[in-house]
Write an enzyme that holds these catalytic residues in place. Sequence first.
Site, PDB file in Angstrom:
ATOM      1  N   SER A 140      -0.944  -6.237  -3.739  1.00  0.00           N
ATOM      2  CA  SER A 140      -2.283  -6.685  -4.075  1.00  0.00           C
ATOM      3  C   SER A 140      -2.333  -7.296  -5.481  1.00  0.00           C
ATOM      4  CB  SER A 140      -3.268  -5.520  -3.916  1.00  0.00           C
ATOM      5  OG  SER A 140      -4.580  -5.982  -3.788  1.00  0.00           O
ATOM      6  N   HIS A 181      -5.031  -2.352   4.375  1.00  0.00           N
ATOM      7  CA  HIS A 181      -4.635  -2.633   2.996  1.00  0.00           C
ATOM      8  C   HIS A 181      -3.844  -1.491   2.359  1.00  0.00           C
ATOM      9  CE1 HIS A 181      -4.954  -5.341  -0.421  1.00  0.00           C
ATOM     10  NE2 HIS A 181      -5.251  -4.328  -1.200  1.00  0.00           N
TER      11      HIS A 181
END
Length: 401
Positions: A172, A377
């Site tokens: 990320s 995620h």
Amino acid sequence: MALLTPSIGILLIVGYISRSACDVIFHEEDTILTTPEITQKYGYATEVHNIVTEDGYIVELHRIRASPSSGPANPNKLPVLLMHGLMGSSADWILIGPEEALPYLLSDRGHDVWMGNTRGNRYSRNHTHLPLEEREFWDFSFHEIGLYDLPAMVDYVLEQTGQTQLHYVGHSQGTTIFFVLNSLRPEYNRKFRLMQALAPAVFLTHLQNPFLRFLAQHETVAMQFVNSFGIYEIKPFPEEMNRLARALCPDFYSRSLCLDAIHTMTGNKYPHMSHLGFPMLMHHLAAGCSLKQVAHFGQEVISGHFRPYDFGAEENRRRYTGNDMPPDYDLTKVTVPVVVFYGLADQLTHPNDVRQLAGRLPNLVAMNQLPNATFNHLDFLLAGDVKDALYDSIIGNVEQA
């Protein structure tokens, strides 16, 4: 955006309960171990290194240089640098334990593993002259982290190991800062053998989480509001709140309220979550960050651009050579070989945005979709099957590059 959303979910559960209330509930100490203490507990020889960035921040690196099973790292192998996401820390990489987590797996195969901590998190809250309490300390976004923190870490790792290149794995925001650095300082491209991008947070137009999209749409007002109270950071989760959260949710799998609070913030559920995942998550998140970091990501969501911080037209003209808007980061200058991994159920770094990034990279090696359609995620760090689904491929890429 990495670890922002579950942290908000936890804060919504316990964030407004006072320290005195926690003291009423808890009477015993329940100390949270640091990343080096955890890795050493499992027999991995670990070092702590503090380095100073060009603009004076003191950031901390954690190094695993020997495995209990394979001994010291092979000095002929290139070092591997792992970088966490927003509101995360080096602890992100070890949450699922020594048999599954990437740093341990790499160390067991003889690799010299380094885990970075960006300015403002619990391990990197010092500066050569700026006090932590001052607004100036927190006047940074992911732009400064990419421009100053990451090159300082890269140079230090290469100096300590005597190598001219290293392997890089980012999750990320850990990918965001990599692309910032190599677009603005292209001479650093030659210092990376291979970049492996997990859930890359570069283009964010298709972010689906309604709560985060709402925050992004009202970023300017929100920043003005919190700054008016002298709030410039999201602090590391205090010890008292961690103990209270664990009391409320001693077993996440039997407490649907606790799970649902996190699922609400992150979108889809996490059917792959390791049994160690959520308990360890409670111990180490949030690790802290600047509110300006969060605001910068919000700007990316609304603008559809990958570019430096937008200060408004007047200030932009002063900072960006007369332009009303910040110039885009030039991804054509990122010549490092890049391998991308993404999940179909990731509502923060949507597959469409990941594909847009892939189309801009001049040296894309591979674009890998995670095999399960529900991979989300945080599964890149916490899934019980992440070794088979992802880490074995990462290690294979490191050893073949």
